[in-house]
Design a protein around this motif. Structure first.
Motif, mmCIF file in Angstrom:
data_model
loop_
_atom_site.group_PDB
_atom_site.id
_atom_site.type_symbol
_atom_site.label_atom_id
_atom_site.label_comp_id
_atom_site.label_asym_id
_atom_site.label_seq_id
_atom_site.Cartn_x
_atom_site.Cartn_y
_atom_site.Cartn_z
ATOM 1 N N SER A 10 0.043 -3.531 -4.561
ATOM 2 C CA SER A 10 -1.190 -4.333 -4.548
ATOM 3 C C SER A 10 -2.254 -3.785 -5.486
ATOM 4 O O SER A 10 -3.179 -4.509 -5.856
ATOM 5 C CB SER A 10 -1.759 -4.424 -3.128
ATOM 6 N N ASN A 11 -2.146 -2.494 -5.879
ATOM 7 C CA ASN A 11 -3.138 -1.899 -6.770
ATOM 8 C C ASN A 11 -2.536 -0.642 -7.401
ATOM 9 O O ASN A 11 -2.518 0.420 -6.785
ATOM 10 C CB ASN A 11 -4.422 -1.576 -6.005
ATOM 11 N N THR A 12 -2.072 -0.741 -8.593
ATOM 12 C CA THR A 12 -1.385 0.347 -9.285
ATOM 13 C C THR A 12 -2.216 1.623 -9.326
ATOM 14 O O THR A 12 -3.417 1.580 -9.559
ATOM 15 C CB THR A 12 -1.023 -0.099 -10.723
ATOM 16 N N THR B 262 0.858 -1.189 0.000
ATOM 17 C CA THR B 262 0.000 0.000 0.000
ATOM 18 C C THR B 262 0.899 1.246 0.000
ATOM 19 O O THR B 262 1.749 1.371 -0.861
ATOM 20 C CB THR B 262 -1.006 -0.028 1.173
ATOM 21 N N THR C 164 -3.126 3.677 -6.972
ATOM 22 C CA THR C 164 -4.091 3.821 -5.883
ATOM 23 C C THR C 164 -3.430 4.345 -4.611
ATOM 24 O O THR C 164 -4.004 5.143 -3.890
ATOM 25 C CB THR C 164 -4.761 2.467 -5.570
ATOM 26 N N TYR D 204 4.147 2.089 -9.434
ATOM 27 C CA TYR D 204 2.870 1.861 -8.776
ATOM 28 C C TYR D 204 2.280 3.120 -8.151
ATOM 29 O O TYR D 204 1.083 3.320 -8.157
ATOM 30 C CB TYR D 204 3.017 0.836 -7.639
#
Length: 194
Positions: free
Chosen positions: A77-79, A53, A81, A111
């Protein structure tokens, strides 16, 4: 040194006068450094690299300072974001000074959305002298509604208690010049810029 944990690399929830100096938080399952409470918490001269994160996050506490750190390629875990440094709603008294936050350690892995993001309902936030280049969405994203924030970005100072002013170009260092802020603890043990 905190690497490959399933949760945060380093976490503070209730403590006073905590110092993380020269620490390494990489490839953790959540944030590299997470402050959810406490008073007078300092992360300085440390690195947050490729955490799932945020590189560094604040969701609570008072007198939190991020000084002279590197926060890079976080949010795996989430590009686009998560951010290098995230200051969440409901926090106050946070300082981000002289940090480098961007996707630059590994050019094949980008990321991080923003270098620093300051959410609404925050106050007494100081963001000064940070290198925020190389993020996917931008350098600084501030939606703070606080009236006591100070932001210095490329020569423009915004004092949210009623206006802003711009330094004359003659007082600014040449473009590309590194500026090293000075910081110390006040008599109340809160981190200040001097």
């Amino acid at each position: 040194f905190s690497e490959s944990n399933t949760n945060n690399g380093f976490s503070v929830s209730t403590a006073r006068d905590v110092r993380f100096l020269g620490c390494h938080a990489a490839v953790n399952g959540a944030a590299g450094f997470a402050v959810s409470g406490g008073e007078s918490v300092l992360v300085a001269d440390s690195i947050a690299l490729q955490n799932a994160t945020h590189g560094m996050s604040v969701t609570g506490g008072r007198g939190v300072g991020f000084i002279g750190n590197v926060s890079t390629n976080n949010g795996s875990s989430n590009t686009n974001t998560y951010d290098g440094i995230r200051i969440e709603s409901g926090t106050s008294g946070v300082r981000a000074i002289g940090n480098r936050c961007g996707n630059f350690i590994d050019s094949f892995v980008s990321y991080q959305a923003y270098g620093i993001r300051v959410n609404a309902s925050t106050d007494y936030i100081t963001v000064i002298g940070n290198d925020l280049s190389g993020n996917l969405s931008g350098g600084l994203n501030s939606s703070s509604t606080g009236t006591n924030n100070v932001t210095l970005d490329y020569g423009s100072v915004q004092v949210h208690s009623g206006g802003s002013f711009t330094f004359p170009a003659s007082l600014l260092p040449p473009s590309g010049t590194a500026v090293a802020p000075s910081y110390a603890l006040s008599s109340e043990q809160s981190l200040g810029l001097y």
